[in-house]
Design a protein around this motif. Structure first.
Motif, PDB file in Angstrom:
ATOM      1  N   GLY A 165       0.815  -1.205   0.000  1.00  0.00           N
ATOM      2  CA  GLY A 165       0.000   0.000   0.000  1.00  0.00           C
ATOM      3  C   GLY A 165       0.847   1.253   0.000  1.00  0.00           C
ATOM      4  O   GLY A 165       1.959   1.257   0.532  1.00  0.00           O
ATOM      5  N   VAL A 166       0.296   2.303  -0.619  1.00  0.00           N
ATOM      6  CA  VAL A 166       0.902   3.627  -0.517  1.00  0.00           C
ATOM      7  C   VAL A 166      -0.143   4.584   0.053  1.00  0.00           C
ATOM      8  O   VAL A 166      -1.337   4.441  -0.195  1.00  0.00           O
ATOM      9  N   GLY A 167       0.342   5.541   0.829  1.00  0.00           N
ATOM     10  CA  GLY A 167      -0.547   6.523   1.426  1.00  0.00           C
ATOM     11  C   GLY A 167       0.201   7.818   1.669  1.00  0.00           C
ATOM     12  O   GLY A 167       1.438   7.832   1.668  1.00  0.00           O
ATOM     13  N   ALA A 168      -0.551   8.888   1.860  1.00  0.00           N
ATOM     14  CA  ALA A 168       0.050  10.200   2.110  1.00  0.00           C
ATOM     15  C   ALA A 168       0.021  10.462   3.619  1.00  0.00           C
ATOM     16  O   ALA A 168      -1.055  10.444   4.228  1.00  0.00           O
ATOM     17  N   VAL A 169       1.202  10.676   4.199  1.00  0.00           N
ATOM     18  CA  VAL A 169       1.262  10.955   5.629  1.00  0.00           C
ATOM     19  C   VAL A 169       0.586  12.304   5.894  1.00  0.00           C
ATOM     20  O   VAL A 169       0.816  13.285   5.169  1.00  0.00           O
ATOM     21  N   LEU A 170      -0.287  12.345   6.921  1.00  0.00           N
ATOM     22  CA  LEU A 170      -1.031  13.574   7.213  1.00  0.00           C
ATOM     23  C   LEU A 170      -0.075  14.694   7.649  1.00  0.00           C
ATOM     24  O   LEU A 170       0.885  14.442   8.380  1.00  0.00           O
ATOM     25  N   PRO A 171      -0.363  15.923   7.218  1.00  0.00           N
ATOM     26  CA  PRO A 171       0.484  17.051   7.615  1.00  0.00           C
ATOM     27  C   PRO A 171       0.521  17.169   9.140  1.00  0.00           C
ATOM     28  O   PRO A 171      -0.494  16.979   9.815  1.00  0.00           O
ATOM     29  N   GLY A 172       1.669  17.461   9.679  1.00  0.00           N
ATOM     30  CA  GLY A 172       1.789  17.668  11.126  1.00  0.00           C
ATOM     31  C   GLY A 172       1.807  16.395  11.941  1.00  0.00           C
ATOM     32  O   GLY A 172       1.881  16.448  13.171  1.00  0.00           O
ATOM     33  N   VAL A 173       1.755  15.245  11.277  1.00  0.00           N
ATOM     34  CA  VAL A 173       1.742  13.976  11.999  1.00  0.00           C
ATOM     35  C   VAL A 173       3.126  13.344  11.951  1.00  0.00           C
ATOM     36  O   VAL A 173       3.806  13.400  10.927  1.00  0.00           O
ATOM     37  N   ASP A 174       3.557  12.771  13.050  1.00  0.00           N
ATOM     38  CA  ASP A 174       4.847  12.082  13.090  1.00  0.00           C
ATOM     39  C   ASP A 174       4.745  10.942  14.094  1.00  0.00           C
ATOM     40  O   ASP A 174       4.932  11.148  15.290  1.00  0.00           O
ATOM     41  N   VAL A 175       4.389   9.758  13.619  1.00  0.00           N
ATOM     42  CA  VAL A 175       4.242   8.614  14.521  1.00  0.00           C
ATOM     43  C   VAL A 175       5.353   7.614  14.250  1.00  0.00           C
ATOM     44  O   VAL A 175       5.523   7.146  13.132  1.00  0.00           O
ATOM     45  N   ARG A 176       6.147   7.347  15.263  1.00  0.00           N
ATOM     46  CA  ARG A 176       7.173   6.301  15.157  1.00  0.00           C
ATOM     47  C   ARG A 176       7.661   5.965  16.553  1.00  0.00           C
ATOM     48  O   ARG A 176       7.611   6.815  17.462  1.00  0.00           O
ATOM     49  N   LEU A 224      -7.649   7.992  11.504  1.00  0.00           N
ATOM     50  CA  LEU A 224      -7.509   9.318  10.878  1.00  0.00           C
ATOM     51  C   LEU A 224      -8.047  10.446  11.767  1.00  0.00           C
ATOM     52  O   LEU A 224      -7.375  11.485  11.928  1.00  0.00           O
ATOM     53  N   PRO A 225      -9.250  10.296  12.381  1.00  0.00           N
ATOM     54  CA  PRO A 225      -9.759  11.409  13.200  1.00  0.00           C
ATOM     55  C   PRO A 225      -8.857  11.749  14.398  1.00  0.00           C
ATOM     56  O   PRO A 225      -8.686  12.924  14.713  1.00  0.00           O
ATOM     57  N   ILE A 226      -8.253  10.739  15.035  1.00  0.00           N
ATOM     58  CA  ILE A 226      -7.411  11.087  16.196  1.00  0.00           C
ATOM     59  C   ILE A 226      -6.109  11.748  15.749  1.00  0.00           C
ATOM     60  O   ILE A 226      -5.571  12.608  16.443  1.00  0.00           O
ATOM     61  N   LEU A 227      -5.617  11.380  14.552  1.00  0.00           N
ATOM     62  CA  LEU A 227      -4.421  12.053  14.034  1.00  0.00           C
ATOM     63  C   LEU A 227      -4.747  13.505  13.715  1.00  0.00           C
ATOM     64  O   LEU A 227      -3.949  14.413  13.984  1.00  0.00           O
ATOM     65  N   GLU A 228      -5.933  13.724  13.150  1.00  0.00           N
ATOM     66  CA  GLU A 228      -6.314  15.093  12.805  1.00  0.00           C
ATOM     67  C   GLU A 228      -6.521  15.939  14.057  1.00  0.00           C
ATOM     68  O   GLU A 228      -6.148  17.109  14.096  1.00  0.00           O
ATOM     69  N   ILE A 234       0.056  12.196  19.343  1.00  0.00           N
ATOM     70  CA  ILE A 234       0.046  10.747  19.070  1.00  0.00           C
ATOM     71  C   ILE A 234       1.485  10.355  18.751  1.00  0.00           C
ATOM     72  O   ILE A 234       2.011  10.684  17.682  1.00  0.00           O
ATOM     73  N   HIS A 235       2.146   9.634  19.650  1.00  0.00           N
ATOM     74  CA  HIS A 235       3.575   9.353  19.465  1.00  0.00           C
ATOM     75  C   HIS A 235       3.841   8.123  18.614  1.00  0.00           C
ATOM     76  O   HIS A 235       4.775   8.103  17.818  1.00  0.00           O
TER      77      HIS A 235
END
Lengths: 356, 356
Positions: A165-176, A224-228, A234-235
């Protein structure tokens, strides 16, 4: 049957291998445990060393002209191919969609590579393809490209499906995993172990099928809603599949260099899964899920995440299951209701082979 | 061994299947011929209907915030795993890199999903992983994410490798079958059939190994410069793998609704491959290549492409092999040196199973 015809290009039998106990692939190398980790650490990661792989994430994040792109892949070999609540087709789609989501990405498109065994029923293939298609529609992604190979009867097992799969990482999100820090809280979106127990019950004809159904589902509306709403609070996110919640948290604790302390009484498990696990000698903490998400978040975000999850049918049993401590790097512990603490270790192998 | 245990979820035997002659998967469904096409047209494409799949390309092109992204996937099941000139590892990397290039894209990153058979030698796995790594380095891409599954002994065949690639489509480039038009010329970058004959010779121990070597290679240096120089004059690119040049041109002629006329005396085939094909009853036009590219271009671009190719070691035997005519949509013909014309049809199945 393995291809063991001698050829001038075969590998010398005496070739040294850096694996203490085994010179051949074991079933446990495909589990979520210690042997799988060792195969990855000793053989695969050194050859492919690069920064994306080093992140120990469920996928890689690439930069494409300023836009962050998530890429993730999974092979699916689940047996039996049809089980209560799903089949190899929808599982292949859900698994890859969920791996994109836990990279912080909005899923865009999937590819599917099928390896078919000669003699496999086309009618069954059609059901599987239709299940993939329906799952993709439900998750709002398209399967845009694919490939089909056929191997001789006896050289495969019906159908294997590799989805990417490919997806676009949401702006302002950095989970790792590396973002996890002491003081964070560990949240789980629902009851553990349904997928693993449902597949095992179907495989072994245990007669439990009517009550335990796989949780296979796309986590789009939970993630998606919690990332937004919570952005960088969200770490890390992870879907606890092979090896269950235990393997997922061990991997995060190891990569982040933190200790994770769980509380047994807060771990959500349904009565039916708990009963089946007792009967089968399984620990639900180690059993695969296919429709659950673990979030490790800043404590300020915990209530927002939990209340969003609990308002959604897939997240009604969401709860906080633990906290992150400085403690001993890589350690996961479980506090029992009577006050005892035990280490939640990585298993050596896998309780349930071919679970996804 | 196929998993044929009865379960409550198995498919009813009487389920109607829209396949005139077969109700089960045949080896020929995995070839580059008519049966593979029918499987795709009747069973897979209708379920996944979307605009990207409808393009009949080697990959899909997606829009990501104004940047065009190519996505392509391939399963690799070649047998034997090591053959003169390469192995399943480098083949998996080259194949996916080349599929990105023929989408008009600069390869960015690959994923790799391994399906291992219990009992497979770890030393051999290590050689294959190292070969993948070396091929990726040579092609300037990284393998950024992956997955490993293990199936029981007898349910796989050593190792299967599914590689998926993403790349950025070059600005101003638009390569796809629908762009092909009458008057275009058909160019081939070198001699046909080396991969297929090398693998067959190794598999069957024909004793030809010393002279025929697979052409497996990344086509980066043949493709990117001509796209940069000729832009939209390059109408379509394709790497003629399974089913060879014949299958590739049939697919293009069908999708573009044109006729393609080849000239036999201009088809590049080495003496050794020609000799082996005569011995084995194979037609080199239908034999797989893994380091060749077909370009169908505006006639004004032909000399630029051919002179660039001929200056590169991978393209010394490049030549114009045919022209595109309005003629009969979907037809590919071959003019013999003595003036006879024959139809170059799609084969029903595949001359050489498990060639890639």
């Amino acid at each position: 049957m393995a291809n063991d015809q001698p050829t001038p290009f075969s590998v010398p039998a005496a070739c040294p291998v850096p694996f203490s106990n085994h010179s051949t692939v074991q079933m446990a190398h495909g589990g979520g445990g210690r042997m799988a980790q060792r195969l990855l650490d000793q053989l695969i990661l050194p050859a492919f060393a690069n920064s994306a792989l080093g992140e120990s994430h469920d996928g890689a994040v690439l930069d494409l002209g300023g836009q962050r792109l998530a890429l993730t892949t999974d092979g699916h070999v689940v047996r039996p191919r049809f089980f209560p609540g799903g089949d190899i087709g929808c599982l292949a789609v859900h698994g890859t969609v969920n791996d994109l989501l836990v990279c912080g990405a909005r899923p865009m498109a999937l590819s599917a590579s099928l390896i078919l065994e000669e003699g496999f029923e086309l009618a069954e293939l059609q059901r599987i393809i239709e299940s993939m298609s329906e799952a993709a529609r439900g998750a709002g992604v398209e399967i845009v490209t694919g490939d089909t190979k056929v191997v001789e009867h006896g050289c495969g097992d019906g159908v294997f499906i590799c989805t990417t799969g490919v997806g676009a990482v949401l702006p302002g999100v950095d989970v790792r995993p590396r973002n996890v820090e002491p003081g964070d809280v560990v949240l789980l979106s629902g009851e553990m172990g349904a997928h693993g127990v449902a597949v095992l019950a179907a495989r072994e004809n245990l007669g439990l099928e009517s009550t335990i159904v796989s949780d296979t589902a796309a986590l789009t509306d939970l993630v998606l809603p919690i990332l937004e709403r919570c952005g960088r609070q969200i770490h890390v996110l992870r879907d606890p599949t092979r090896g269950g919640v235990a393997a997922t948290l061990n991997e995060i604790a190891r990569t982040a260099g933190v200790e994770i302390a769980l509380q047994e009484q807060t771990l959500p498990v349904s009565e039916t899964v708990r009963g089946a696990c007792e009967l089968l000698g399984l620990d639900p903490l180690y059993v695969a899920n296919e429709g659950k998400v673990v979030a490790i978040v800043h404590p300020d975000a915990a209530e927002t995440v939990l209340s969003h999850w609990r308002a959604h049918p897939l997240g009604v049993s969401a709860s906080q299951i633990g906290v992150v401590k400085a403690g001993q790097a890589g350690l996961v512990t479980l506090l029992s209701p009577i006050g005892g603490t035990r280490v939640v270790d990585l298993l050596s192998g896998e309780q349930l082979p071919r679970i996804c």
